[in-house]
Design an enzyme around this catalytic site. Structure first.
Site, PDB file in Angstrom:
ATOM      1  N   PRO A  92       0.823  -1.210   0.000  1.00 44.15           N
ATOM      2  CA  PRO A  92       0.000   0.000   0.000  1.00 44.15           C
ATOM      3  C   PRO A  92       0.857   1.259   0.000  1.00 44.15           C
ATOM      4  O   PRO A  92       1.975   1.262   0.508  1.00 44.15           O
ATOM      5  CB  PRO A  92      -0.796  -0.106   1.301  1.00 44.15           C
ATOM      6  CG  PRO A  92       0.046  -0.967   2.202  1.00 44.15           C
ATOM      7  CD  PRO A  92       0.736  -1.942   1.280  1.00 44.15           C
ATOM      8  N   ASP A  93       0.298   2.322  -0.598  1.00 43.33           N
ATOM      9  CA  ASP A  93       0.978   3.606  -0.464  1.00 43.33           C
ATOM     10  C   ASP A  93       0.586   4.202   0.886  1.00 43.33           C
ATOM     11  O   ASP A  93      -0.048   3.556   1.705  1.00 43.33           O
ATOM     12  CB  ASP A  93       0.640   4.539  -1.631  1.00 43.33           C
ATOM     13  CG  ASP A  93      -0.825   4.930  -1.680  1.00 43.33           C
ATOM     14  OD1 ASP A  93      -1.556   4.652  -0.704  1.00 43.33           O
ATOM     15  OD2 ASP A  93      -1.259   5.508  -2.687  1.00 43.33           O
ATOM     16  N   PHE A  94       0.962   5.448   1.128  1.00 44.36           N
ATOM     17  CA  PHE A  94       0.713   6.036   2.438  1.00 44.36           C
ATOM     18  C   PHE A  94      -0.557   6.865   2.499  1.00 44.36           C
ATOM     19  O   PHE A  94      -1.224   6.872   3.528  1.00 44.36           O
ATOM     20  CB  PHE A  94       1.907   6.921   2.851  1.00 44.36           C
ATOM     21  CG  PHE A  94       3.027   6.130   3.458  1.00 44.36           C
ATOM     22  CD1 PHE A  94       3.247   6.129   4.816  1.00 44.36           C
ATOM     23  CD2 PHE A  94       3.847   5.342   2.666  1.00 44.36           C
ATOM     24  CE1 PHE A  94       4.257   5.382   5.385  1.00 44.36           C
ATOM     25  CE2 PHE A  94       4.861   4.595   3.211  1.00 44.36           C
ATOM     26  CZ  PHE A  94       5.075   4.612   4.578  1.00 44.36           C
ATOM     27  N   ARG A  95      -0.912   7.542   1.417  1.00 41.27           N
ATOM     28  CA  ARG A  95      -1.895   8.604   1.546  1.00 41.27           C
ATOM     29  C   ARG A  95      -3.237   8.358   0.872  1.00 41.27           C
ATOM     30  O   ARG A  95      -4.111   9.206   0.965  1.00 41.27           O
ATOM     31  CB  ARG A  95      -1.290   9.921   1.024  1.00 41.27           C
ATOM     32  CG  ARG A  95      -0.120  10.356   1.878  1.00 41.27           C
ATOM     33  CD  ARG A  95       0.626  11.534   1.277  1.00 41.27           C
ATOM     34  NE  ARG A  95       1.795  11.832   2.080  1.00 41.27           N
ATOM     35  CZ  ARG A  95       2.954  11.184   1.999  1.00 41.27           C
ATOM     36  NH1 ARG A  95       3.104  10.214   1.130  1.00 41.27           N
ATOM     37  NH2 ARG A  95       3.958  11.497   2.784  1.00 41.27           N
ATOM     38  N   ASN A 166      11.176   4.916  -1.506  1.00 38.24           N
ATOM     39  CA  ASN A 166      10.657   3.654  -0.993  1.00 38.24           C
ATOM     40  C   ASN A 166      11.667   2.920  -0.120  1.00 38.24           C
ATOM     41  O   ASN A 166      12.875   3.043  -0.322  1.00 38.24           O
ATOM     42  CB  ASN A 166      10.218   2.758  -2.154  1.00 38.24           C
ATOM     43  CG  ASN A 166       9.133   3.414  -2.990  1.00 38.24           C
ATOM     44  OD1 ASN A 166       8.410   4.284  -2.504  1.00 38.24           O
ATOM     45  ND2 ASN A 166       9.023   3.020  -4.246  1.00 38.24           N
ATOM     46  N   ASP A 168      11.088  -0.526   0.441  1.00 39.39           N
ATOM     47  CA  ASP A 168      10.729  -1.930   0.248  1.00 39.39           C
ATOM     48  C   ASP A 168      11.831  -2.767  -0.399  1.00 39.39           C
ATOM     49  O   ASP A 168      11.681  -3.979  -0.551  1.00 39.39           O
ATOM     50  CB  ASP A 168       9.441  -2.056  -0.578  1.00 39.39           C
ATOM     51  CG  ASP A 168       9.486  -1.260  -1.886  1.00 39.39           C
ATOM     52  OD1 ASP A 168      10.567  -1.206  -2.522  1.00 39.39           O
ATOM     53  OD2 ASP A 168       8.442  -0.696  -2.275  1.00 39.39           O
ATOM     54  N   HIS A 185      14.894   7.812   1.682  1.00 37.44           N
ATOM     55  CA  HIS A 185      14.264   7.622   2.980  1.00 37.44           C
ATOM     56  C   HIS A 185      14.756   6.360   3.674  1.00 37.44           C
ATOM     57  O   HIS A 185      14.090   5.807   4.537  1.00 37.44           O
ATOM     58  CB  HIS A 185      12.739   7.607   2.826  1.00 37.44           C
ATOM     59  CG  HIS A 185      12.200   8.909   2.328  1.00 37.44           C
ATOM     60  ND1 HIS A 185      10.893   9.086   1.903  1.00 37.44           N
ATOM     61  CD2 HIS A 185      12.795  10.124   2.176  1.00 37.44           C
ATOM     62  CE1 HIS A 185      10.723  10.343   1.512  1.00 37.44           C
ATOM     63  NE2 HIS A 185      11.869  10.978   1.666  1.00 37.44           N
TER      64      HIS A 185
END
Length: 396
Positions: A92-95, A166, A168, A185
């Site tokens: 999933p993305d964050f927003r 990302n 991941d 990040h």
């Protein structure tokens, strides 16, 4: 698990870094601040004097970008990517309002969703973060078409660097190496003890074993918490982010931005660090990175311009990242090669997963057999002991 929030995100104003980490990156932060001021002044003078960059695209379309790549004038492509390139992998993305990560954190009883990535909250309450990490841990997902498109750019000698929000590690799984990547990040690839006096490093396998055994990872050396090297609120971005962007972006001759809302600073500001002539392609579900309306009213601002009469280098292709990459690959004559790469690499990943599962099953079966053998030995020993005792009693 992608697009982790960075220390300077717009909605978090007070992000004072920890004292022990201040010395590492404070000079870089100062340089970045100075660079931002210079970008502002450069844009101000350019707009005021009516100076724009050279138009290098025949047309502001995906076809125009493909033609430019094929011209041979494009040799240093930089990709900027966010959570949108991993959603088709199941991450999933964050927003996103209903499916995004922040919308589904109620079960962790957080004071507010972003707390799960706050360094101070993590040090007091690490359990929610590691519970989430167990759900979304790297190694459970396969790279997407978009990831392999970036790898194809590398194979063809066109990729200068991939700047990723990302965590991941799917860029690495797809075949990019450390030199190809700026993980702005951070990453799960390595972890460190949070104690400034220790900072012992741990690898991905060590952290995975801890997380999936429901243990809170503690340092073998000093017993402090061990945290994956992802950037939490309250932490600085990696030093390499600042040093590399100063070298890479002036040399960039095509910037491809994919799967990001361009809302997280300082990552979002990277779009303004390329030269005024460098084309910028956005592949996203919606337009992002536009100029600030207030600054636009006075004729300044470094955002992207897709629609105005003055637009000359920015292209927005509105689609999923995978579909956009396939469309661009098709125009370049690479589509069959890309699809074959995805199929081949996914088969390798599936085969490796099956082998690991077989090994785990064999190991579990071996342990069970060993347990039975030990149990049988014990029973046999008891029986022999019983016979001996019985014989002894008869003799007596």
């Amino acid at each position: 698990m992608s697009d982790v929030p960075a220390s300077n995100r717009e909605e978090v104003e007070d992000n004072t870094p920890e004292p022990e980490e201040q010395s590492d990156d404070s000079s870089d932060d100062g340089e970045a601040s100075g660079d931002t001021e210079m970008d502002f002044l450069r844009n101000l003078f350019s707009k005021t004097l009516g100076i724009s960059g050279e138009k290098v695209l025949d047309e502001l379309t995906l076809e125009g970008v493909a033609s430019y790549i094929q011209s041979g004038k494009c040799r240093n492509i930089i990709c900027m990517v966010g959570a949108g390139i991993s959603t088709s992998a199941g991450i999933p993305d964050f927003r996103s309002p209903d499916t995004g990560l922040y919308a589904n954190l109620q079960k962790y009883n957080l004071p507010y969703p972003e707390a799960i990535f706050q360094i101070d909250y993590f040090k007091k309450h690490p359990e929610p973060f590691f519970a989430l990490a167990r759900e979304l841990y790297p190694g459970q997902f396969k790279p997407t078409v978009c990831h392999y498109f970036i790898k194809l750019l590398k194979d063809k000698g066109l990729l200068k660097r991939c700047y990723s929000q990302n965590i991941d590690t799917l860029e690495r799984v797809a075949g990019l190496e450390g030199e190809d990547l700026i993980e702005a990040h951070g990453t799960f690839y390595t972890s460190h003890c949070v104690s400034f006096m220790c900072r012992k490093e741990y690898d991905l396998d060590w952290m995975k074993e801890k997380i999936f055994s429901d243990d809170i990872p503690k340092c073998d050396k000093c017993s402090s918490l061990v945290k994956p090297d992802i950037v939490f609120f309250g932490e600085n971005l990696p030093k390499r982010f600042f040093t590399s962007m100063a070298m890479d972006f002036p040399r960039c001759d095509l910037l491809i931005i994919m799967g990001t809302s361009l809302q997280v600073q300082p990552f979002a500001a990277l779009v303004g660090r390329v030269s005024n002539s460098c084309p910028r392609l956005l592949i996203n579900l919606e337009k992002a990175g536009g100029a600030d309306p207030l600054l636009g009213m006075i004729g300044i601002g470094g955002g992207m311009d897709f629609d105005s009469a003055k637009a000359y280098r920015d292209v927005a292709h509105i689609s999923t990242c995978d579909d956009g990459c396939l469309a661009l690959a098709d125009l370049l004559g690479w589509k069959a090669e890309l699809e074959e790469m995805v199929k081949r690499e996914h088969e390798k990943i599936n085969s490796k997963a099956e082998e690991e599962q077989t090994d785990q099953s064999s190991g579990a079966a071996g342990k069970a057999e060993s347990g039975k053998a030990e149990s049988g030995k014990a029973e046999s020993g008891k029986a022999e002991s019983g016979k001996a005792e019985s014989g002894k009693a008869e003799v007596e």
